[in-house]
Design a protein around this motif. Structure first.
Motif, mmCIF file in Angstrom:
data_model
loop_
_atom_site.group_PDB
_atom_site.id
_atom_site.type_symbol
_atom_site.label_atom_id
_atom_site.label_comp_id
_atom_site.label_asym_id
_atom_site.label_seq_id
_atom_site.Cartn_x
_atom_site.Cartn_y
_atom_site.Cartn_z
ATOM 1 N N GLN A 9 62.392 25.213 86.666
ATOM 2 C CA GLN A 9 62.054 25.802 85.364
ATOM 3 C C GLN A 9 63.123 26.800 84.933
ATOM 4 O OE1 GLN A 9 58.208 27.666 85.036
ATOM 5 N NE2 GLN A 9 58.735 28.699 83.123
ATOM 6 N N LYS A 10 63.565 27.658 85.850
ATOM 7 C CA LYS A 10 64.576 28.656 85.499
ATOM 8 C C LYS A 10 65.920 28.002 85.186
ATOM 9 C CE LYS A 10 62.505 32.643 87.769
ATOM 10 N NZ LYS A 10 62.727 33.775 88.698
ATOM 11 N N ALA A 34 76.123 28.472 72.824
ATOM 12 C CA ALA A 34 77.259 27.660 72.392
ATOM 13 C C ALA A 34 77.116 27.252 70.938
ATOM 14 C CB ALA A 34 77.384 26.428 73.291
ATOM 15 N N ASP A 35 75.879 26.876 70.528
ATOM 16 C CA ASP A 35 75.647 26.501 69.130
ATOM 17 C C ASP A 35 75.939 27.673 68.196
ATOM 18 O OD1 ASP A 35 74.939 23.975 69.850
ATOM 19 O OD2 ASP A 35 72.772 24.325 69.753
ATOM 20 N N ALA A 36 75.481 28.866 68.578
ATOM 21 C CA ALA A 36 75.711 30.043 67.743
ATOM 22 C C ALA A 36 77.207 30.328 67.620
ATOM 23 C CB ALA A 36 74.981 31.251 68.335
ATOM 24 N N ALA A 37 77.935 30.203 68.743
ATOM 25 C CA ALA A 37 79.378 30.445 68.700
ATOM 26 C C ALA A 37 80.077 29.407 67.832
ATOM 27 C CB ALA A 37 79.945 30.433 70.116
ATOM 28 N N ASN A 38 79.626 28.144 67.935
ATOM 29 C CA ASN A 38 80.230 27.092 67.119
ATOM 30 C C ASN A 38 79.956 27.299 65.639
ATOM 31 O OD1 ASN A 38 81.269 25.787 69.357
ATOM 32 N ND2 ASN A 38 79.509 24.428 69.594
ATOM 33 N N ILE A 70 69.021 25.805 78.327
ATOM 34 C CA ILE A 70 68.675 25.997 76.919
ATOM 35 C C ILE A 70 69.383 27.227 76.361
ATOM 36 C CG2 ILE A 70 66.796 26.559 75.344
ATOM 37 C CD1 ILE A 70 64.966 24.843 77.113
ATOM 38 N N ALA A 71 69.382 28.319 77.128
ATOM 39 C CA ALA A 71 70.024 29.550 76.673
ATOM 40 C C ALA A 71 71.522 29.341 76.477
ATOM 41 C CB ALA A 71 69.764 30.676 77.667
#
Length: 266
Positions: free
Chosen positions: A55-56, A68-72, A62-63
């Protein structure tokens, strides 16, 4: 063999062949050890402990993907803003779209594939103008108006006597224009002249631009040829407000049209 996993402990450790992997699990919040600040690498892992690890690990993936999406997205926005705020946007108005300012002027037009020839049946001067269909706001960002390039040819007994560039802003009606540039120099010959605004204008959704010329005919039926007219804009990063809300004005009295600045154009 026990490995200290207290929060203040600094990896890597030189006590186990698996130290790199153990430290990675600690640093990424997958394990805190077996209690008392130890990891116990030789102990067995129960099915319950494995479920916690999985789970961790999923939460970590996901984190990392979200980061990565935010940076892109930030990088893409920076690139787009940079690309859309450099270079010029050139809008060429068709040479067949010119019209006389005064509809009663004795002018006639002959259209060719590369120019429009204008003749006047009597001696005198006439104003002509062109109002290009342009997006003053592109993709939600204001355009900056920088100038106009105008190509023309004079024939015997004709001359270009005056040039004027205006902008206008309409919010409650069609009244009002601003003189941005004028050139009263008399010119003859075949030329393409660049008229640059000393202070480029950031346009809004309520704005427009127009270009005036005054031509003189010293002899009736002589020709003046109009060629390419290119309006020069520059993209900006300025977010443009939507056009002003329409307003209805009842019983409005006629008002004389008074430009904000002196102008020789009608």
């Amino acid at each position: 063999m026990n490995i200290n996993l207290l929060p203040m402990y600094t990896c890597p450790l030189v006590v186990s062949p698996a130290e790199t992997f153990i430290c990675w699990m600690k640093d990424n919040g997958i394990t805190t050890g077996t209690g008392g600040g130890t990891y116990s690498p030789n102990n067995n892992v129960s099915r319950a402990e494995m479920a916690v690890f999985m789970q961790k690990l999923d939460e970590l993936a996901i984190a990392q993907a979200n980061a990565a999406d935010a940076a892109n997205l930030v990088a893409a926005k920076d690139y787009t803003d940079s690309a859309l705020s450099t270079g010029n946007i050139l809008v060429s108005a068709g040479f067949g779209n010119w019209h006389p300012f005064n509809s009663t002027d004795p002018l006639s037009y002959t259209y060719f594939s590369s120019q429009t020839q204008v003749s006047r049946s009597s001696i005198g001067s006439s104003f002509l103008s062109i109002n290009p269909d342009i997006p003053t706001v592109l993709y939600g960002k204001s355009l900056k108006f920088k100038g106009v390039e105008f190509c023309f040819d004079t024939f015997a007994s004709t001359s270009l006597n005056y040039v004027e560039i205006n902008t206008y802003s309409h919010t409650t009606g069609s009244i009002g224009r601003n003189l941005r540039f004028s050139d009263p120099t008399t010119r003859t010959g075949n030329q393409c002249r660049l008229y640059t605004l000393s202070s480029p204008i950031v346009l809004t959704a309520d704005d427009g631009v127009n270009f005036y010329i005054q031509v003189n005919w010293a002899a009736a039926a002589s020709q003046f040829a109009i060629g390419r007219t290119t309006f020069i804009f520059e993209p900006t990063t300025t977010i443009a407000a939507p056009p002003a809300a329409p307003q209805t004005i009842q019983d409005r009295q006629e008002e004389p049209i008074s430009p904000e600045f002196d102008t020789s154009a009608p």
